[in-house]
Scaffold this motif. Structure first.
Motif, PDB file in Angstrom:
ATOM      1  N   PHE A  26       0.810  -1.216   0.000  1.00  0.00           N
ATOM      2  CA  PHE A  26       0.000   0.000   0.000  1.00  0.00           C
ATOM      3  C   PHE A  26       0.848   1.273   0.000  1.00  0.00           C
ATOM      4  O   PHE A  26       0.429   2.301  -0.506  1.00  0.00           O
ATOM      5  CB  PHE A  26      -0.956  -0.037   1.189  1.00  0.00           C
ATOM      6  N   ASN A  27       2.066   1.202   0.614  1.00  0.00           N
ATOM      7  CA  ASN A  27       2.981   2.344   0.609  1.00  0.00           C
ATOM      8  C   ASN A  27       2.360   3.625   1.151  1.00  0.00           C
ATOM      9  O   ASN A  27       2.511   4.689   0.561  1.00  0.00           O
ATOM     10  CB  ASN A  27       3.518   2.628  -0.801  1.00  0.00           C
ATOM     11  N   LEU A  28       1.670   3.527   2.274  1.00  0.00           N
ATOM     12  CA  LEU A  28       1.167   4.750   2.922  1.00  0.00           C
ATOM     13  C   LEU A  28       2.333   5.406   3.661  1.00  0.00           C
ATOM     14  O   LEU A  28       3.281   4.731   4.070  1.00  0.00           O
ATOM     15  CB  LEU A  28       0.056   4.406   3.911  1.00  0.00           C
ATOM     16  N   PHE A  29       2.249   6.732   3.814  1.00  0.00           N
ATOM     17  CA  PHE A  29       3.286   7.405   4.590  1.00  0.00           C
ATOM     18  C   PHE A  29       3.072   7.083   6.065  1.00  0.00           C
ATOM     19  O   PHE A  29       2.016   7.385   6.627  1.00  0.00           O
ATOM     20  CB  PHE A  29       3.236   8.916   4.362  1.00  0.00           C
ATOM     21  N   PRO A  30       4.102   6.476   6.714  1.00  0.00           N
ATOM     22  CA  PRO A  30       3.906   5.986   8.086  1.00  0.00           C
ATOM     23  C   PRO A  30       3.709   7.107   9.108  1.00  0.00           C
ATOM     24  O   PRO A  30       3.061   6.897  10.128  1.00  0.00           O
ATOM     25  CB  PRO A  30       5.201   5.209   8.374  1.00  0.00           C
ATOM     26  N   HIS A  31       4.255   8.292   8.833  1.00  0.00           N
ATOM     27  CA  HIS A  31       4.175   9.381   9.814  1.00  0.00           C
ATOM     28  C   HIS A  31       2.965  10.288   9.570  1.00  0.00           C
ATOM     29  O   HIS A  31       2.863  11.362  10.146  1.00  0.00           O
ATOM     30  CB  HIS A  31       5.466  10.185   9.789  1.00  0.00           C
ATOM     31  N   LYS A  32       2.063   9.855   8.682  1.00  0.00           N
ATOM     32  CA  LYS A  32       0.825  10.618   8.431  1.00  0.00           C
ATOM     33  C   LYS A  32      -0.361   9.741   8.819  1.00  0.00           C
ATOM     34  O   LYS A  32      -0.326   8.518   8.622  1.00  0.00           O
ATOM     35  CB  LYS A  32       0.697  10.948   6.942  1.00  0.00           C
ATOM     36  N   THR A  33      -1.413  10.380   9.328  1.00  0.00           N
ATOM     37  CA  THR A  33      -2.630   9.620   9.634  1.00  0.00           C
ATOM     38  C   THR A  33      -3.269   9.147   8.333  1.00  0.00           C
ATOM     39  O   THR A  33      -2.919   9.611   7.239  1.00  0.00           O
ATOM     40  CB  THR A  33      -3.663  10.479  10.385  1.00  0.00           C
ATOM     41  N   ALA A  34      -4.227   8.244   8.492  1.00  0.00           N
ATOM     42  CA  ALA A  34      -4.939   7.730   7.312  1.00  0.00           C
ATOM     43  C   ALA A  34      -5.542   8.892   6.525  1.00  0.00           C
ATOM     44  O   ALA A  34      -5.384   8.986   5.304  1.00  0.00           O
ATOM     45  CB  ALA A  34      -6.028   6.754   7.758  1.00  0.00           C
ATOM     46  N   LEU A  35      -6.213   9.801   7.232  1.00  0.00           N
ATOM     47  CA  LEU A  35      -6.857  10.937   6.556  1.00  0.00           C
ATOM     48  C   LEU A  35      -5.812  11.817   5.858  1.00  0.00           C
ATOM     49  O   LEU A  35      -6.009  12.242   4.719  1.00  0.00           O
ATOM     50  CB  LEU A  35      -7.662  11.768   7.559  1.00  0.00           C
ATOM     51  N   GLU A  36      -4.695  12.079   6.546  1.00  0.00           N
ATOM     52  CA  GLU A  36      -3.643  12.912   5.947  1.00  0.00           C
ATOM     53  C   GLU A  36      -3.069  12.252   4.690  1.00  0.00           C
ATOM     54  O   GLU A  36      -2.744  12.937   3.720  1.00  0.00           O
ATOM     55  CB  GLU A  36      -2.527  13.169   6.968  1.00  0.00           C
ATOM     56  N   ASN A  37      -2.944  10.924   4.729  1.00  0.00           N
ATOM     57  CA  ASN A  37      -2.459  10.207   3.542  1.00  0.00           C
ATOM     58  C   ASN A  37      -3.370  10.464   2.344  1.00  0.00           C
ATOM     59  O   ASN A  37      -2.904  10.628   1.225  1.00  0.00           O
ATOM     60  CB  ASN A  37      -2.377   8.709   3.819  1.00  0.00           C
TER      61      ASN A  37
END
Ligand SMILES: Nc1ncnc2c1ncn2[C@@H]1O[C@H](COP(=O)(O)OP(=O)(O)OP(=O)(O)O)[C@@H](O)[C@H]1O
Ligand SMILES: [Mg+2]
Length: 255
Positions: free
Chosen positions: A101-112
């Motif tokens: 998925f490669n989400l940014f780990p230091h951002k919340t789900a909403l921020e992503n």
């Protein structure tokens, strides 16, 4: 006419037109050999084929993550490789969801979900956030918007990744094995989100090993081997009456 676009006029031009697409990687690997196909607006196309047959490469050419070496690709009437084409603008119209998925780990789900649209000029932060919240609701993640990715299951992270791709308001969504990295019990929740997108009329090109999804949701199934597109057919004929010997062999290994 597809399973999903009963309100669309039949004569509308395809939203994707790939003609004789060739891809040769710098190491000499001829990954795509004169691949030609079209995808109608609102159509769901599933791509199957053995490992290394070029499925991911083909998907990646559709938003120019890979540059092609021959042929042409038109997205909604715009030639990707014409001199005047703004490739970034074109790319925004084609969302992509990957296996990891490669989400940014230091951002919340909403921020992503908000990150990319906030960078597009002309989009108001308030409007971006409202849209992101709506998308989180749509993928069933409205209760976990403030979670960081590490506090989400794989299935939940993938649903956020789908919302993130949708945040750019794409016309087309590409999925490359979106459920392959998931524990079996999480596959269904991601496929359900994809099914609802399909039902809403999103144009989708999906590489997946989920044969149930292909049968139920696809309007057309493509079979690739060694960089060539060997078969394209409706799911019933594709699975129940395969005519190409290589497809027969492939299916006999699966079922
Ligand atoms: N970046 C790259 N550089 C060189 N060769 C590559 C590169 N990416 C893929 N290939 C080669 O191109 C061919 C097609 O690869 P591709 O990843 O598109 O296959 P695939 O059908 O998606 O396979 P899989 O089912 O394993 O994901 C393979 O022979 C692969 O080794
Ligand atoms: Mg692949």
């Amino acid at each position: 006419m597809t399973k999903h676009d009963s309100n669309q006029p039949a004569a509308e031009a395809p939203i994707i037109i790939a003609t004789d697409v060739d891809k040769i990687y710098p190491n000499g690997c001829h990954a795509l050999k004169a691949v030609s196909t079209t995808v109608a607006r609102g159509e769901v196309v599933v791509i199957l084929g053995p490992s290394g047959s070029g499925k991911s490469t083909f998907l990646r050419t559709l938003n120019q993550l890979e540059v092609i070496n021959g042929g042409s690709i038109l997205i909604d009437g715009v030639d990707m490789y014409s001199k005047g084409t703004n490739i970034n603008q074109l790319r925004e119209q084609v969302g992509m969801v990957f296996q990891n998925f490669n989400l940014f780990p230091h951002k919340t789900a909403l921020e992503n979900v908000m990150l990319a649209p906030l960078k597009v000029s002309g989009r108001e932060p308030k409007e971006v956030e409202e849209h992101a919240r709506d998308l989180m609701y749509k993928v069933g993640m409205d209760q976990r918007m403030q979670n960081y990715p590490s506090h989400l299951s794989g299935g939940q992270q993938q649903r956020v990744a789908i919302a993130r791709a949708l945040a750019m308001k794409p016309k087309i969504m590409l999925f490359d094995e979106p459920t392959s990295a998931l524990d079996p019990e999480m596959v269904g929740e991601v496929l359900d989100v994809m099914k609802s997108l399909a039902a809403e009329g999103m144009t989708m090109v999906v590489v997946t090993h989920e044969m149930g999804f292909a049968r139920e949701v696809a309007d057309r199934v493509l079979f690739m081997e060694e960089g060539a597109l060997l078969v394209e057919d409706n799911p019933d004929d594709f699975f129940d009456h395969p005519s190409h010997p290589r497809l027969k062999q492939f299916l006999s290994k699966i079922f």
